[in-house]
Write an enzyme that holds these catalytic residues in place. Structure first.
Site, PDB file in Angstrom:
ATOM      1  N   LYS A  88       0.859  -1.184   0.000  1.00 21.08           N
ATOM      2  CA  LYS A  88       0.000   0.000   0.000  1.00 21.08           C
ATOM      3  C   LYS A  88       0.897   1.237   0.000  1.00 21.08           C
ATOM      4  O   LYS A  88       1.724   1.423   0.892  1.00 21.08           O
ATOM      5  CB  LYS A  88      -0.887  -0.014   1.235  1.00 21.08           C
ATOM      6  CG  LYS A  88      -1.781   1.197   1.349  1.00 21.08           C
ATOM      7  CD  LYS A  88      -2.700   1.083   2.556  1.00 21.08           C
ATOM      8  CE  LYS A  88      -3.602   2.302   2.667  1.00 21.08           C
ATOM      9  NZ  LYS A  88      -4.503   2.213   3.820  1.00 21.08           N
TER      10      LYS A  88
ATOM     11  N   LYS B 103      -2.164  -1.611  -3.858  1.00 19.95           N
ATOM     12  CA  LYS B 103      -3.047  -0.447  -3.820  1.00 19.95           C
ATOM     13  C   LYS B 103      -2.225   0.824  -3.914  1.00 19.95           C
ATOM     14  O   LYS B 103      -1.233   0.938  -3.198  1.00 19.95           O
ATOM     15  CB  LYS B 103      -3.811  -0.482  -2.501  1.00 19.95           C
ATOM     16  CG  LYS B 103      -4.707   0.694  -2.267  1.00 19.95           C
ATOM     17  CD  LYS B 103      -5.208   0.681  -0.850  1.00 19.95           C
ATOM     18  CE  LYS B 103      -6.011   1.961  -0.626  1.00 19.95           C
ATOM     19  NZ  LYS B 103      -6.396   2.132   0.731  1.00 19.95           N
TER      20      LYS B 103
END
Ligand code: PBG
Ligand code: ZN
Length: 329
Positions: free
Chosen positions: A194, A254
């Protein structure tokens, strides 16, 4: 002049042959719809920064889930926005918290796969994903609260918890807590790679979770989310590897569209189910462009296709419902 015999345009002669030859297709069963449930609302409200997405009440969430079920979307990722918060995010693990209630109510009537975001940023007064002291985000102290939050989601009936705080060893910590309490069947979808991304802007407006630098001395999430100036071979793969060693069942990259290289690298290295999260900024960018006739709406399918082509097995996208409902896939 002699041309080689092979003519690749034969594969593209008409739509039928193009369909037969194509090998990456987006199915509705690849998609997870994120949903927001907000405490203290009388009616659902459109999220100003994310057109077409809503802050739901427990009642309107029910309709949303029924619609997902009707459309055949297999999963939802649930975010809760509580009315109250405090410095330590301690309301993240209340039995009667908004996410916990939402999960129980979904599981009451639906078999949809429920993923819950496990983080503290919606529950801390300063909007950071963990506990902050003297300008530092404390890793191990934050794990304790994250572990309790994950456990409360599991007890409410979540199928998978999705830790998103980017604390070191959060997966192991949560796996241990779940197992100790008999939740061996609850899986972990880890936000493994992330990045500290500017594409989360609209979401932070939606979740009221922008980090507050003034009170904490920490202006952004750069000390815990990953630096986007690092190539795919190094730290991002290390993060994924560690999460797998610690017991993650599904790993996630992500954002998605600006990080296709990371998705691709990970898909070659790790033979495990991989999710990609196409985030709020990607959504809003595409939504705006289509609405303003800058792009044809086919850009939506093309974008999802590129994420799957890169190697994602499932895609978390705010377009999930719309793609199916409007026959865009
Ligand atoms: C919270 C969280 C964020 C998103 C999902 N979980 C935002 C952040 O890290 O600030 C972003 C989702 C999106 O932009 O769609 N940790
Ligand atoms: Zn967070």
């Amino acid at each position: 002049m002699r041309y080689p015999e092979k003519r690749l345009r034969r594969y593209r002669k008409d739509e039928k042959i193009r369909e037969l030859v194509s090998n990456v297709k987006i199915n509705k069963t690849d998609l997870i719809q994120p949903v927001f449930v907000k405490e203290g609302l009388d009616e659902k409200e459109e999220i100003p920064s994310m057109e077409g997405q809503y802050h739901h009440t427990l009642e309107s969430l029910e309709e949303e889930i029924e619609e997902c079920d009707r459309l055949g979307i297999p999963g939802v990722l649930v975010f809760g926005i509580p009315e109250k918060n405090d410095e330590k995010g301690s309301l993240a693990h209340e039995e009667e918290g908004i996410v916990q209630r939402a999960v129980r109510s979904i599981k009451d009537f639906s078999e949809i796969e429920v993923f819950t975001d496990v983080c503290l940023c919606h529950y801390t007064s300063h909007g950071h994903c963990g506990i902050v002291k003297e300008g530092e985000l404390l890793n191990d102290e934050s794990l304790e609260v994250l572990g309790k939050a994950a456990l409360s989601h599991a007890e409410a009936g979540a199928d998978f918890v999705a830790p998103s705080a980017m604390m070191d060893h959060q997966v192991k910590y949560i796996r241990d807590v779940l197992d100790e309490h008999g939740h061996e069947d609850v899986g972990i979808m880890s936000y493994s790679a992330k990045f500290a991304s500017n594409y989360y802007g609209p979401f932070r407006d939606a979740a009221e979770s922008s980090p507050d630098g003034a009170s904490t001395g920490l202006r952004n999430r750069d000390t815990y989310q990953m630096d986007y100036r690092i190539g795919g071979e190094g730290q991002p793969m290390e993060e994924i590897k560690m999460d797998l060693q610690e017991g993650a069942d599904i790993v996630m990259v992500k954002p998605a569209l600006p990080y296709l290289d990371i998705i691709n690298e990970a898909s070659h290295r790790f033979d495990v189910p991989m999710a990609a999260y196409s985030v709020s900024g990607e959504y809003q960018m595409l939504k705006n462009s289509v609405e303003n006739d800058i792009f044809s709406e086919k850009v939506l399918e093309e974008s999802l296709c590129s994420i799957k082509r890169a190697g994602a097995d499932m895609i978390i996208t705010y377009f999930a419902k719309e793609m199916v409902k409007d026959g865009k896939i």
